[in-house]
Design an enzyme around this catalytic site. Sequence first.
Site, PDB file in Angstrom:
ATOM      1  N   GLU A 124     -36.002 -52.955  51.068  1.00  0.00           N
ATOM      2  CA  GLU A 124     -37.005 -52.956  52.131  1.00  0.00           C
ATOM      3  C   GLU A 124     -38.252 -53.716  51.668  1.00  0.00           C
ATOM      4  OE1 GLU A 124     -36.461 -49.436  54.976  1.00  0.00           O
ATOM      5  OE2 GLU A 124     -37.566 -48.668  53.257  1.00  0.00           O
ATOM      6  N   GLY A 140     -42.621 -51.724  59.394  1.00  0.00           N
ATOM      7  CA  GLY A 140     -43.560 -51.309  60.441  1.00  0.00           C
ATOM      8  C   GLY A 140     -44.523 -52.398  60.879  1.00  0.00           C
ATOM      9  N   ASN A 159     -34.756 -43.468  59.806  1.00  0.00           N
ATOM     10  CA  ASN A 159     -35.796 -42.723  59.097  1.00  0.00           C
ATOM     11  C   ASN A 159     -36.889 -42.394  60.110  1.00  0.00           C
ATOM     12  OD1 ASN A 159     -37.872 -41.805  57.479  1.00  0.00           O
ATOM     13  ND2 ASN A 159     -38.254 -43.782  56.494  1.00  0.00           N
ATOM     14  N   TRP A 160     -36.909 -41.145  60.555  1.00  0.00           N
ATOM     15  CA  TRP A 160     -37.848 -40.768  61.625  1.00  0.00           C
ATOM     16  C   TRP A 160     -39.279 -40.631  61.103  1.00  0.00           C
ATOM     17  CZ3 TRP A 160     -35.088 -36.418  64.962  1.00  0.00           C
ATOM     18  CH2 TRP A 160     -33.853 -36.918  65.403  1.00  0.00           C
ATOM     19  N   GLY A 181     -36.795 -47.652  60.747  1.00  0.00           N
ATOM     20  CA  GLY A 181     -37.924 -46.762  61.004  1.00  0.00           C
ATOM     21  C   GLY A 181     -38.177 -46.647  62.500  1.00  0.00           C
ATOM     22  N   GLY A 182     -39.188 -47.373  62.987  1.00  0.00           N
ATOM     23  CA  GLY A 182     -39.628 -47.276  64.386  1.00  0.00           C
ATOM     24  C   GLY A 182     -38.495 -47.309  65.404  1.00  0.00           C
ATOM     25  N   GLU A 189     -43.509 -45.984  51.239  1.00  0.00           N
ATOM     26  CA  GLU A 189     -44.636 -45.103  51.614  1.00  0.00           C
ATOM     27  C   GLU A 189     -44.808 -43.985  50.591  1.00  0.00           C
ATOM     28  OE1 GLU A 189     -43.316 -44.315  55.606  1.00  0.00           O
ATOM     29  OE2 GLU A 189     -43.645 -46.433  56.104  1.00  0.00           O
TER      30      GLU A 189
HETATM   31  C1  PEP Z   1     -38.712 -47.936  57.017  1.00  0.00           C
HETATM   32  O1  PEP Z   1     -39.760 -47.336  56.968  1.00  0.00           O
HETATM   33  O2  PEP Z   1     -37.785 -47.646  56.257  1.00  0.00           O
HETATM   34  C2  PEP Z   1     -38.579 -49.015  57.996  1.00  0.00           C
HETATM   35  C3  PEP Z   1     -37.661 -49.915  57.817  1.00  0.00           C
HETATM   36  O3  PEP Z   1     -39.489 -49.007  59.031  1.00  0.00           O
HETATM   37  P1  PEP Z   1     -39.516 -50.017  60.274  1.00  0.00           P
HETATM   38  O4  PEP Z   1     -38.098 -50.177  60.765  1.00  0.00           O
HETATM   39  O5  PEP Z   1     -40.382 -49.334  61.295  1.00  0.00           O
HETATM   40  O6  PEP Z   1     -40.066 -51.303  59.785  1.00  0.00           O
END
Ligand code: PEP
Length: 253
Positions: free
Chosen positions: A170, A176, A9-10, A237-238, A100
């Site tokens: 999640e 994040g 997920n960019w 994510g990141g 988010e």
């Molecule tokens: C996300 O936003 O779906 C996520 C898992 O972010 P991160 O990996 O950056 O925690």
Amino acid sequence: MRKNIVAGNWKMNTDLQEGLKLAKEINALVAKGLNDSNTGVVIAPPYTHLATINEHIDREKICLAAQNCAAEAKGAYTGEVSVQMLKAVGVRAVILGHSERRAYYGETSEILLKKVKLVIENGLKPIFCCGEVLAERESNIHFNVVKEQIESVLFTLSAEDYKRVIIAYEPVWAIGTGKTASAEQAQEMHAFIRQLIVGKFGAEAANNTTILYGGSCKASNAKEIFSKPDVDGGLIGGASLVAEEFLGIVNAF
Ligand code: PEP
């Protein structure tokens, strides 16, 4: 056998040039072959990149996803992007209910149900996110929170429509933050979710459901998390913004 999936997920990162470079790097690494042939790779770039990136990836090996979609099919909804528009540029899955979107854009179960239905009606797959915030875990109501998120949307679908669903657990406190849930915490919630599905749609449907973990997942911790029996991959994510790191997670299987 259900599929393992690692989805990137960019979010609102990269301009088109940077995003195309990243997609090409991921494509080149995927072309070298994955450790596990049962693992699917998904990338979810920003809307503006989708049509271009679709032309530069091996669509047999990488599934293009969107990070959101409109809750209506078409019409006077300024600024929105419909599922049909996404489908026309090669999108095959849509992330829905990300924390988010729930927190900053007020996405309720009612809105999410409309989106999930549109995605399925158009032949795409929803990657449906659920998860508790820290205060909910600390008050020990995290199972109830996730149950309610899943029941209010996914359990109103027909058994046939449900077959298209991918779930991502999640925990919001892990997104994040660099604070990953332990592999045991992930497994505990994934097993709980699978049992809920057994109760609603039966053992076969539950066994066929891919349940991803998301929250500060990296190449260095993915192997341990993915080794758990009910964890079928990750929503990243990141760490999905660096091709080698992302492929490190994909190849944790
Ligand atoms: C996300 O936003 O779906 C996520 C898992 O972010 P991160 O990996 O950056 O925690």
